[in-house]
Design an enzyme around this catalytic site. Structure first.
Site, mmCIF file in Angstrom:
data_model
loop_
_atom_site.group_PDB
_atom_site.id
_atom_site.type_symbol
_atom_site.label_atom_id
_atom_site.label_comp_id
_atom_site.label_asym_id
_atom_site.label_seq_id
_atom_site.Cartn_x
_atom_site.Cartn_y
_atom_site.Cartn_z
ATOM 1 N N HIS A 100 -37.603 15.528 6.117
ATOM 2 C CA HIS A 100 -37.133 15.012 7.399
ATOM 3 C C HIS A 100 -38.284 14.470 8.242
ATOM 4 C CE1 HIS A 100 -33.878 13.824 9.909
ATOM 5 N NE2 HIS A 100 -34.681 14.051 10.917
ATOM 6 N N TYR B 40 -39.487 10.429 10.333
ATOM 7 C CA TYR B 40 -40.202 10.065 11.572
ATOM 8 C C TYR B 40 -41.492 9.318 11.250
ATOM 9 C CZ TYR B 40 -36.497 12.695 13.540
ATOM 10 O OH TYR B 40 -35.228 13.116 13.848
ATOM 11 N N HIS C 276 -25.129 6.787 7.692
ATOM 12 C CA HIS C 276 -26.048 7.152 8.790
ATOM 13 C C HIS C 276 -27.438 6.577 8.546
ATOM 14 C CE1 HIS C 276 -28.899 9.593 11.090
ATOM 15 N NE2 HIS C 276 -29.350 10.134 9.974
ATOM 16 N N PHE C 277 -27.960 6.793 7.338
ATOM 17 C CA PHE C 277 -29.384 6.464 7.234
ATOM 18 C C PHE C 277 -29.659 4.975 7.051
ATOM 19 C CE2 PHE C 277 -29.202 8.148 2.678
ATOM 20 C CZ PHE C 277 -29.587 6.978 2.034
ATOM 21 N N HIS C 278 -28.639 4.197 6.713
ATOM 22 C CA HIS C 278 -28.923 2.758 6.708
ATOM 23 C C HIS C 278 -28.967 2.220 8.140
ATOM 24 C CE1 HIS C 278 -28.440 3.007 2.374
ATOM 25 N NE2 HIS C 278 -29.098 1.868 2.339
ATOM 26 N N ARG D 152 -21.399 10.323 -2.198
ATOM 27 C CA ARG D 152 -22.584 9.486 -2.280
ATOM 28 C C ARG D 152 -23.150 9.593 -3.693
ATOM 29 N NH1 ARG D 152 -27.644 12.629 0.728
ATOM 30 N NH2 ARG D 152 -28.722 10.757 0.009
ATOM 31 N N ARG D 153 -24.126 8.764 -3.996
ATOM 32 C CA ARG D 153 -24.865 8.835 -5.268
ATOM 33 C C ARG D 153 -23.946 8.940 -6.486
ATOM 34 N NH1 ARG D 153 -29.849 12.947 -3.671
ATOM 35 N NH2 ARG D 153 -31.175 11.302 -2.886
HETATM 36 FE FE1 HAS Z 1 -31.190 11.439 9.865
HETATM 37 C C1 HAS Z 1 -29.925 12.729 6.926
HETATM 38 C C2 HAS Z 1 -29.984 14.138 11.589
HETATM 39 C C3 HAS Z 1 -32.748 10.313 12.767
HETATM 40 C C4 HAS Z 1 -32.924 9.112 8.029
HETATM 41 N N1 HAS Z 1 -31.365 10.991 7.873
HETATM 42 C C5 HAS Z 1 -30.745 11.629 6.824
HETATM 43 C C6 HAS Z 1 -31.111 10.994 5.596
HETATM 44 C C7 HAS Z 1 -32.000 9.994 5.908
HETATM 45 C C8 HAS Z 1 -32.141 10.000 7.342
HETATM 46 C C9 HAS Z 1 -32.701 9.057 4.935
HETATM 47 O O1 HAS Z 1 -28.923 16.936 10.950
HETATM 48 C C10 HAS Z 1 -30.565 11.344 4.213
HETATM 49 C C11 HAS Z 1 -31.493 12.143 3.381
HETATM 50 C C12 HAS Z 1 -30.897 12.380 2.030
HETATM 51 O O2 HAS Z 1 -31.083 11.531 1.152
HETATM 52 O O3 HAS Z 1 -30.194 13.374 1.858
HETATM 53 N N2 HAS Z 1 -31.292 12.081 11.817
HETATM 54 C C13 HAS Z 1 -30.703 13.183 12.313
HETATM 55 C C14 HAS Z 1 -30.966 13.271 13.751
HETATM 56 C C15 HAS Z 1 -31.746 12.188 14.067
HETATM 57 C C16 HAS Z 1 -31.958 11.459 12.849
HETATM 58 C C17 HAS Z 1 -30.479 14.316 14.699
HETATM 59 N N3 HAS Z 1 -32.548 9.989 10.318
HETATM 60 C C18 HAS Z 1 -33.066 9.700 11.562
HETATM 61 C C19 HAS Z 1 -34.006 8.623 11.459
HETATM 62 C C20 HAS Z 1 -34.071 8.287 10.125
HETATM 63 C C21 HAS Z 1 -33.144 9.155 9.423
HETATM 64 C C22 HAS Z 1 -34.779 8.051 12.625
HETATM 65 C C23 HAS Z 1 -34.883 7.256 9.421
HETATM 66 C C24 HAS Z 1 -35.800 6.552 9.974
HETATM 67 N N4 HAS Z 1 -30.146 13.098 9.361
HETATM 68 C C25 HAS Z 1 -29.779 14.090 10.213
HETATM 69 C C26 HAS Z 1 -29.134 15.175 9.446
HETATM 70 C C27 HAS Z 1 -29.129 14.783 8.100
HETATM 71 C C28 HAS Z 1 -29.765 13.473 8.093
HETATM 72 C C29 HAS Z 1 -28.600 16.451 9.959
HETATM 73 C C30 HAS Z 1 -28.628 15.604 6.902
HETATM 74 C C31 HAS Z 1 -27.261 15.198 6.511
HETATM 75 C C32 HAS Z 1 -26.780 15.899 5.249
HETATM 76 O O4 HAS Z 1 -25.828 16.659 5.332
HETATM 77 O O5 HAS Z 1 -27.355 15.680 4.166
HETATM 78 C C33 HAS Z 1 -32.310 11.892 15.463
HETATM 79 O O6 HAS Z 1 -33.710 11.696 15.396
HETATM 80 C C34 HAS Z 1 -31.652 10.707 16.081
HETATM 81 C C35 HAS Z 1 -32.013 10.532 17.551
HETATM 82 C C36 HAS Z 1 -31.754 9.122 17.997
HETATM 83 C C37 HAS Z 1 -31.092 8.749 19.089
HETATM 84 C C38 HAS Z 1 -30.861 7.282 19.336
HETATM 85 C C39 HAS Z 1 -31.649 6.728 20.504
HETATM 86 C C40 HAS Z 1 -31.386 5.274 20.624
HETATM 87 C C41 HAS Z 1 -32.351 4.312 20.806
HETATM 88 C C42 HAS Z 1 -31.923 2.882 20.873
HETATM 89 C C43 HAS Z 1 -31.821 2.405 22.309
HETATM 90 C C44 HAS Z 1 -31.412 0.992 22.331
HETATM 91 C C45 HAS Z 1 -31.815 0.063 23.252
HETATM 92 C C46 HAS Z 1 -31.365 -1.348 23.066
HETATM 93 C C47 HAS Z 1 -32.686 0.366 24.408
HETATM 94 C C48 HAS Z 1 -30.552 9.727 20.041
HETATM 95 C C49 HAS Z 1 -33.800 4.629 20.962
HETATM 96 C C50 HAS Z 1 -30.445 -1.788 24.142
HETATM 97 C C51 HAS Z 1 -29.881 -3.113 23.742
HETATM 98 C C52 HAS Z 1 -29.856 -4.205 24.508
HETATM 99 C C53 HAS Z 1 -29.322 -5.466 23.968
HETATM 100 C C54 HAS Z 1 -30.361 -4.218 25.897
#
Ligand code: HAS
Length: 559
Positions: free
Chosen positions: A218, A222, A372-374, A435-436
């Protein structure tokens, strides 16, 4: 800023090698959606089987591309902000370790001797060349990092009262997370997997190997994300024509990542019976904590973008959005970054769904997870990598972007593809789509007794979205390689966009030092992982039933 020929060429090689391999990675992405939608009912195409293709797709896109890019971008950032070039020997050693390691691992995967997916969980076993190759890739990235630490310490000695640039803080934090988390996977590979793969040890402790993998796994996400965050904070406001609302917010976000990126890996093991409930609860809570720096980032960037739009004369509560420089070829990097951010809103929110133990049980190991992860790794991470790679390519080679309109369209097309693709996968996941799994052989094969039609529409959406992503990737390659092979028209240099801050910000010593943060980081990791490792060592459990690669149901169940 002028850089030496040596550094220029090193960065260019570190951008070129993974983008070249990405052609293979993206091809296998397309093959995935074709197999899964039941368009073909075959175990392999062109002598590459489904799991071999999935391994190539995951390892090239998620491990090789991201690691090479982080090092290349790190070299550019450190040299640009600290005005010092890295040590030649260390930089060359780092690059060759990464290149040779990648070739070794690629050879094992292409030979069909390492179809273990990017998570390489035992009992899936790969040829030792796969493990040794990936270990070399990682060690190569460490060498570059150690050199940057030396450069930073020398710079700091001479500039005690000068605030360390945000991009440098972000780079050093990112590689500290990377160094700490990769030690666990190095132990897994060198002590558990390589001896087992060489036949020196008869068995391997599966829960322990998985726990060590996710200690790394995990935090790895990051490590992928933070280079994008560096671009969002230090470049996006400038590209939008405005200023960064708060650089201190950026510093807080980066230090929170340092504390919370690692001690949350167990949220990938909510379904593992060997890990106890207490560990799962505490790491679930910490997972909600790691969303904080992203929420801070969301609000800081939204404020910065709104400021930029209003400076351009925008009015109205929301209509200011349309004043941002979308589709402008001269600031194409804005298009790559903003699309990544838009996708990350959905990627982040679905991550929070997964962080909840009870909701996770509904979708774990279903297509919801790649959905989610894409929207995370193929969203803010991948788009920032593509955008910055071609940005650095044009500057370091002194060449103009080939077909700039095409290049400016890529991120928008890619985003449409990801939304359709991930939407389909998540919908299918909610209906239990696994998946997979090569569903074309079974669940989506009308000739199979396992056929059923629930997942036809969702996997067709996956196919449509994946097809659009493939086209966007193809257009990018035209622009990237077209630029690479065109004639030089400018003096090569590095000139990163630098955002000013909206308010004058004083140096706050606690956000300009690493020691106390590293101590707290060590403490949290120790407290959260000691019980997890102890559970993994003590609860090895019963043997799982065997599976065959072409069939998603256990062999035993059928008898
Ligand atoms: Fe995740 C599984 C929880 C973030 C990647 N994640 C995965 C896997 C990958 C992955 C590859 O709790 C699968 C692994 C596998 O093969 O089994 N993930 C989270 C949580 C976050 C999170 C809580 N993940 C990421 C990021 C990844 C990533 C970043 C890649 C870079 N994830 C999980 C969990 C699993 C998981 C479980 C396990 C699932 C299972 O059962 O197997 C947090 O870090 C997310 C926080 C993000 C936010 C979003 C903030 C929004 C922003 C955009 C603002 C937009 C603006 C634009 C300002 C709260 C910053 C405005 C637009 C205008 C036009 C003005």
């Amino acid at each position: 800023m002028q850089v030496s020929r040596f550094l220029r060429n090193t960065i260019l090689v570190e951008l070129f090698v993974p983008i070249l391999l990405l052609t293979v990675g993206i091809y296998h992405g397309l093959m995935q959606v074709i197999y899964r939608a039941g368009v073909i009912h075959q175990a392999s195409v062109a002598k590459l089987d489904y799991y071999q293709g999935l391994t190539l797709h995951g390892v090239i896109n998620a491990v090789v591309l991201t690691t090479f890019f982080a090092v290349a971008f790190g070299h550019a950032t450190i040299a640009f902000y600290l005005k010092r070039e890295p040590n030649k020997k260390a930089t060359a050693l780092s690059m060759w370790l990464m290149v040779i390691g990648t070739l070794l691992a690629a050879a094992a995967m292409l030979a069909g001797k390492a179809s273990v997916l990017y998570t390489f969980y035992p009992p899936l076993k790969a040829h030792p060349a796969f493990y040794i190759g990936t270990a070399m890739l990682i060690i190569g990235s460490w060498v570059a990092f150690f050199d940057w630490v030396t450069i930073y310490l020398e710079w700091k000695k001479e500039n005690r009262e000068t605030i360390t640039p945000l991009a440098v803080i972000g780079t050093l934090i990112n590689f500290t997370i990377w160094f700490v988390c990769t030690t666990a996977v190095a132990y897994e590979v060198l002590v558990l997997l390589v001896p087992w793969s060489l036949g020196l040890t008869p068995t391997v402790n599966v829960p322990l190997a998985r726990t060590l993998f996710w200690f790394f796994g995990h935090a790895l996400v990051y490590f992928w994300l933070l280079p994008s965050y560096i671009m969002f904070y230090t470049m996006l406001p400038k590209l939008a024509g405005g200023k960064l609302y708060s650089a201190t917010a950026g510093r807080i976000a980066f230090f929170l990542f340092l504390l919370l990126s690692i001690p949350i890996g167990v949220h990938h093991q909510f379904g593992d019976p060997s890990i106890g409930r207490g560990v799962k609860l505490s790491q679930s809570l910490l997972t909600f904590g790691v969303a904080l720096p992203s929420f801070i980032t969301a609000f800081t960037l939204a404020a910065s973008l709104e400021y930029a739009a209003r400076k351009r004369g925008a009015k109205g509560l929301y209509s200011w959005i349309w004043k941002l420089p979308f589709f402008r070829r001269d600031v194409f990097l804005f298009g790559y970054l903003i699309n990544g951010l838009i996708l990350f809103i959905f990627g982040g929110l679905t991550g929070l769904v997964l962080a909840s133990y009870s909701l996770n049980n509904v979708v774990h190991n279903t297509a919801f997870i790649p959905g989610h992860f894409h929207m995370t790794v193929a969203g803010p991470v991948f788009l920032a990598i593509l955008g910055m790679s071609i940005f650095l390519l044009q500057q370091l080679s002194g060449k103009k972007i080939y077909l700039p309109t095409l290049n400016a369209i890529v991120p928008y097309l890619w985003t449409v593809g990801v939304i359709i693709f991930s939407g389909g996968l998540m919908w299918g996941g909610l209906m239990g789509e696994p998946r997979r799994t090569n569903m074309g052989l079974t669940y989506l094969n009308p000739a199979s007794e396992q056929y059923h039609p629930y997942w036809v529409i969702s996997s067709m959406l996956g196919l449509a979205g994946g097809g659009i992503m493939f086209v966007a990737g193809f257009l990018y390659f035209i622009s990237f390689f077209g630029t690479l092979f065109s004639k030089r028209t400018m003096e090569p240099a590095i000139d990163l966009p630098v955002s000013d801050t909206l308010h004058e910000e004083k140096r706050i010593p606690i956000f300009d030092t690493f020691k106390p943060w590293l101590a707290v980081m060590a403490l949290i990791i120790f407290l959260s992982y000691l019980p997890a490792i102890s559970d993994a060592l003590n609860n090895t459990g019963k043997k799982a039933p065997p599976y065959l690669p072409a069939d998603p149901t256990p062999v035993v169940q059928k008898k």
